[in-house]
Write a protein that holds these residues in place. Structure first.
Motif, mmCIF file in Angstrom:
data_model
loop_
_atom_site.group_PDB
_atom_site.id
_atom_site.type_symbol
_atom_site.label_atom_id
_atom_site.label_comp_id
_atom_site.label_asym_id
_atom_site.label_seq_id
_atom_site.Cartn_x
_atom_site.Cartn_y
_atom_site.Cartn_z
ATOM 1 N N ALA A 291 -5.531 -8.445 10.870
ATOM 2 C CA ALA A 291 -5.989 -8.429 9.483
ATOM 3 C C ALA A 291 -7.301 -7.660 9.350
ATOM 4 C CB ALA A 291 -6.168 -9.861 8.969
ATOM 5 N N LEU A 292 -8.222 -7.854 10.300
ATOM 6 C CA LEU A 292 -9.502 -7.134 10.257
ATOM 7 C C LEU A 292 -9.260 -5.634 10.344
ATOM 8 C CD1 LEU A 292 -12.601 -7.134 10.312
ATOM 9 C CD2 LEU A 292 -12.473 -7.349 12.807
ATOM 10 N N MET A 293 -8.375 -5.235 11.242
ATOM 11 C CA MET A 293 -8.050 -3.823 11.397
ATOM 12 C C MET A 293 -7.475 -3.242 10.109
ATOM 13 S SD MET A 293 -4.989 -1.931 11.842
ATOM 14 C CE MET A 293 -3.875 -3.027 12.722
ATOM 15 N N LYS A 294 -6.561 -3.948 9.470
ATOM 16 C CA LYS A 294 -5.928 -3.453 8.251
ATOM 17 C C LYS A 294 -6.896 -3.417 7.073
ATOM 18 C CE LYS A 294 -1.203 -4.820 9.437
ATOM 19 N NZ LYS A 294 -0.053 -5.715 9.117
ATOM 20 N N GLU A 295 -7.758 -4.422 6.960
ATOM 21 C CA GLU A 295 -8.701 -4.467 5.841
ATOM 22 C C GLU A 295 -9.718 -3.324 5.904
ATOM 23 O OE1 GLU A 295 -8.720 -6.246 3.181
ATOM 24 O OE2 GLU A 295 -7.004 -7.488 3.711
ATOM 25 N N ILE A 296 -9.976 -2.838 7.115
ATOM 26 C CA ILE A 296 -10.851 -1.680 7.246
ATOM 27 C C ILE A 296 -10.071 -0.382 7.052
ATOM 28 C CG2 ILE A 296 -12.288 -0.369 8.865
ATOM 29 C CD1 ILE A 296 -13.149 -2.988 10.117
ATOM 30 N N ALA A 297 -8.880 -0.320 7.619
ATOM 31 C CA ALA A 297 -8.114 0.924 7.620
ATOM 32 C C ALA A 297 -7.564 1.291 6.243
ATOM 33 C CB ALA A 297 -6.966 0.829 8.627
ATOM 34 N N VAL A 298 -7.171 0.287 5.461
ATOM 35 C CA VAL A 298 -6.533 0.572 4.171
ATOM 36 C C VAL A 298 -7.445 1.350 3.218
ATOM 37 C CG1 VAL A 298 -5.646 -0.488 2.056
ATOM 38 C CG2 VAL A 298 -4.813 -1.257 4.285
ATOM 39 N N PRO A 299 -8.694 0.926 2.979
ATOM 40 C CA PRO A 299 -9.543 1.735 2.092
ATOM 41 C C PRO A 299 -9.822 3.126 2.649
ATOM 42 C CG PRO A 299 -10.805 -0.055 3.086
ATOM 43 C CD PRO A 299 -9.387 -0.317 3.381
ATOM 44 N N LEU A 300 -9.978 3.248 3.976
ATOM 45 C CA LEU A 300 -10.213 4.570 4.559
ATOM 46 C C LEU A 300 -9.015 5.487 4.342
ATOM 47 C CD1 LEU A 300 -12.018 3.719 7.929
ATOM 48 C CD2 LEU A 300 -12.965 3.991 5.627
ATOM 49 N N ARG A 301 -7.824 4.935 4.465
ATOM 50 C CA ARG A 301 -6.624 5.738 4.211
ATOM 51 C C ARG A 301 -6.534 6.126 2.744
ATOM 52 N NH1 ARG A 301 -1.584 2.540 5.627
ATOM 53 N NH2 ARG A 301 -2.052 1.581 3.606
ATOM 54 N N THR A 302 -6.942 5.221 1.851
ATOM 55 C CA THR A 302 -6.939 5.528 0.425
ATOM 56 C C THR A 302 -7.859 6.702 0.116
ATOM 57 O OG1 THR A 302 -6.487 3.220 -0.140
ATOM 58 C CG2 THR A 302 -7.411 4.606 -1.878
ATOM 59 N N TYR A 303 -9.031 6.730 0.740
ATOM 60 C CA TYR A 303 -9.965 7.837 0.515
ATOM 61 C C TYR A 303 -9.360 9.152 1.006
ATOM 62 C CZ TYR A 303 -13.180 3.863 0.174
ATOM 63 O OH TYR A 303 -13.786 2.677 -0.159
ATOM 64 N N SER A 304 -8.777 9.132 2.192
ATOM 65 C CA SER A 304 -8.209 10.352 2.762
ATOM 66 C C SER A 304 -7.085 10.909 1.892
ATOM 67 C CB SER A 304 -7.689 10.083 4.176
ATOM 68 O OG SER A 304 -8.731 9.666 5.034
ATOM 69 N N GLU A 305 -6.307 10.019 1.302
ATOM 70 C CA GLU A 305 -5.153 10.450 0.515
ATOM 71 C C GLU A 305 -5.512 10.857 -0.908
ATOM 72 O OE1 GLU A 305 -2.471 7.188 0.718
ATOM 73 O OE2 GLU A 305 -1.762 7.665 2.758
ATOM 74 N N ASN A 306 -6.591 10.279 -1.457
ATOM 75 C CA ASN A 306 -6.890 10.487 -2.877
ATOM 76 C C ASN A 306 -8.016 11.476 -3.155
ATOM 77 O OD1 ASN A 306 -5.174 8.444 -4.595
ATOM 78 N ND2 ASN A 306 -5.816 7.318 -2.785
ATOM 79 N N PHE A 307 -8.772 11.869 -2.130
ATOM 80 C CA PHE A 307 -9.693 12.983 -2.324
ATOM 81 C C PHE A 307 -8.880 14.266 -2.256
ATOM 82 C CE2 PHE A 307 -13.007 9.974 -1.888
ATOM 83 C CZ PHE A 307 -14.171 10.578 -2.349
ATOM 84 N N PRO A 308 -9.001 15.141 -3.248
ATOM 85 C CA PRO A 308 -8.121 16.317 -3.306
ATOM 86 C C PRO A 308 -8.387 17.306 -2.188
ATOM 87 C CG PRO A 308 -9.857 16.489 -4.960
ATOM 88 C CD PRO A 308 -9.972 15.109 -4.368
ATOM 89 N N ASN A 309 -7.343 18.026 -1.817
ATOM 90 C CA ASN A 309 -7.475 19.128 -0.877
ATOM 91 C C ASN A 309 -8.215 20.267 -1.581
ATOM 92 O OD1 ASN A 309 -7.086 21.411 0.774
ATOM 93 N ND2 ASN A 309 -5.165 20.590 1.566
ATOM 94 N N LYS A 310 -9.337 20.688 -1.019
ATOM 95 C CA LYS A 310 -10.165 21.703 -1.682
ATOM 96 C C LYS A 310 -9.395 22.992 -1.930
ATOM 97 C CE LYS A 310 -13.200 24.249 0.400
ATOM 98 N NZ LYS A 310 -14.355 24.711 1.209
ATOM 99 N N LYS A 311 -8.436 23.296 -1.074
ATOM 100 C CA LYS A 311 -7.698 24.544 -1.194
ATOM 101 C C LYS A 311 -6.903 24.620 -2.493
ATOM 102 C CE LYS A 311 -4.198 25.123 1.595
ATOM 103 N NZ LYS A 311 -3.402 25.404 2.802
#
Length: 443
Positions: free
Chosen positions: A129-149
């Motif tokens: 649970a600790l691993m997922k609670e940290i990983a989920v927001p980080l994955r959200t940031y990676s997916e929702n910040f647009p590709n600059k290209k």
């Protein structure tokens, strides 16, 4: 390591005690930023556009063939206003504290009678649970910040010139790498805890696992805070509604652009007697005859080639290159701005040649300081026989409007001319929209 220890102690402290604690260490307070409404991009208002190539703005027709291949990518390009869609990023310490608090509440699976099995089940579930609670927001940031290209060229230029070329992608890459590392360590520790043979061993492995996951995250947690700063910076960037006519003030540093913005619009830029007072793109609104228009103040331009311009100057070129604005070009022939009239003449001709397809109005500011004889700097050639330059030194470009903010000379006429210019810009926008709708019907 001290922060990791304090958080680890917080994990094992009684619930009532933890409620009284607060985490205050670290630079997590970010100044609030103004948000601006989203906007949409109207293509085609300019007959020529420019791209950033090695720090220089050149016509898109001269860009290499790989740029054309890039444009044909199946990935859909973002519209202007992508910065207002960025996800809210939590400070790194808040992510960890929230994950610890939620993982602590995880109970073992019901129905396990054996104490050792129940304890190792609880430990494995809490580590997972600790691993997922940290990983989920980080994955959200990676997916929702647009590709600059795939951003609009204007916003792509803002990222490069404000954050530094490559910094945006680097921080996103570091955040995603941190997520992968936390997932790897978390799964490894949960697996070890699940293999415990006794209650005591399960408790020890849970304690050790929590510590390793925390240390792994804290070691590179600063990248999450870097991403938080990037999000705040980009979200505060002024955006232009391209369905509303916009006036862009351009000229050398300290010629009086910001003073005119304060007179003509609701914008309140800093007005000081030193170069590059304007440190970015500043927006204001003009209200004339119950109509609302936009005005943008830009950093001053110096006499030098594009390759040698600083990022503030390149922001001005980015606005002119990628946004279909009307131009109010400001000249100061009094000698007060620090840039000689001769150098301003060179800058003006260069910008007019590149961006002459924009609607244009020339203004000579500080006319109350003008003398009968033209101002000459030590670097000027007094024997210069260039008639155009000689006329510019005395009166400015042909048809230029002379104004003085201090004595309020020419301001009513300036407002009238600006209103006419913006109304013409509105006609252009409406005509373009009509043509685009017609093309869509025909296709």
């Amino acid at each position: 390591m001290s922060r990791a220890c304090s958080l680890f102690q917080l994990w094992h402290s009684p619930p009532d005690t933890r409620l009284l604690l607060s985490i205050t260490k670290g630079p997590y307070l970010i100044p609030s930023a103004r948000s601006y409404p989203g906007l949409c991009f109207c293509k085609g208002l300019q007959t020529s556009t420019y791209e950033v190539v090695r720090g220089s703005y050149v016509p898109t027709s001269q860009i290499k063939q790989e740029s054309k291949i890039e444009e044909k990518s199946p990935e859909k390009l973002e519209g202007v206003g992508a910065f207002q869609k960025l996800p809210m990023v939590m400070p790194s310490v808040d992510i960890l504290y929230s994950a610890l608090r939620k993982a602590k509440k995880i109970a073992p699976t019901k129905g396990i009678a054996n104490i050792a099995k129940r304890e190792r089940n609880r430990g494995a579930k809490q580590l997972d649970a600790l691993m997922k609670e940290i990983a989920v927001p980080l994955r959200t940031y990676s997916e929702n910040f647009p590709n600059k290209k795939y951003l609009h060229p204007y916003e792509r230029s803002l990222i490069e010139l404000t954050l530094g070329d490559g910094n945006y992608e680097q921080v996103l890459g570091k955040v995603d790498a941190l997520r992968k590392k936390v997932v790897s360590v978390g799964k490894e520790q949960a697996s070890l805890c699940a293999k415990s043979t006794s209650k005591k061993e399960a408790e020890a492995r849970l304690c050790e696992g929590l510590k390793k996951v925390e240390e792994t995250y804290i070691r590179q947690g600063k990248y999450v805070d870097d991403l938080l700063h990037i999000a705040k910076t980009l979200r505060a960037m002024p955006v232009v509604d391209l369905e509303t006519p916009t006036l862009c003030l351009v000229g050398a540093p300290n010629v009086g652009k910001s003073s005119l913005v304060r007179i003509l619009s609701t914008g309140k830029p800093e007005v000081c007697n030193y170069p590059f007072t304007t440190r970015g793109i500043l927006m204001g609104h003009i209200i004339l005859n119950h109509e609302t228009f936009q005005m943008t103040d830009t950093p001053g331009l110096l006499k030098r080639c594009d390759e040698d311009r600083n990022n503030l100057e390149k922001l001005t070129l980015a606005v002119l290159s990628h946004l279909p604005t009307a131009v109010l070009y400001v000249h100061d022939l009094s000698g007060e701005c620090g840039t000689s009239p001769t150098d301003q003449f060179v800058i003006y001709n260069e910008i007019k040649e590149k961006f002459g397809d924009h609607l244009w109005l020339d203004v000579v500011s500080k006319c109350d300081l003008l003398q009968e004889s033209p101002v000459l700097f030590a670097t000027d050639n007094g024997d210069d026989n260039d008639l155009d330059l000689a006329r510019y030194r005395k009166l400015g470009p042909e048809g230029a409007l002379h104004v003085s903010v201090k004595n309020e000379v020419g301001l009513p006429e300036l407002k009238r001319r600006v209103h006419e210019l913006l109304n013409t810009q509105m006609t252009r926008i409406q005509s373009l929209e009509t043509n685009q709708e017609t093309l869509q019907v025909l296709t």
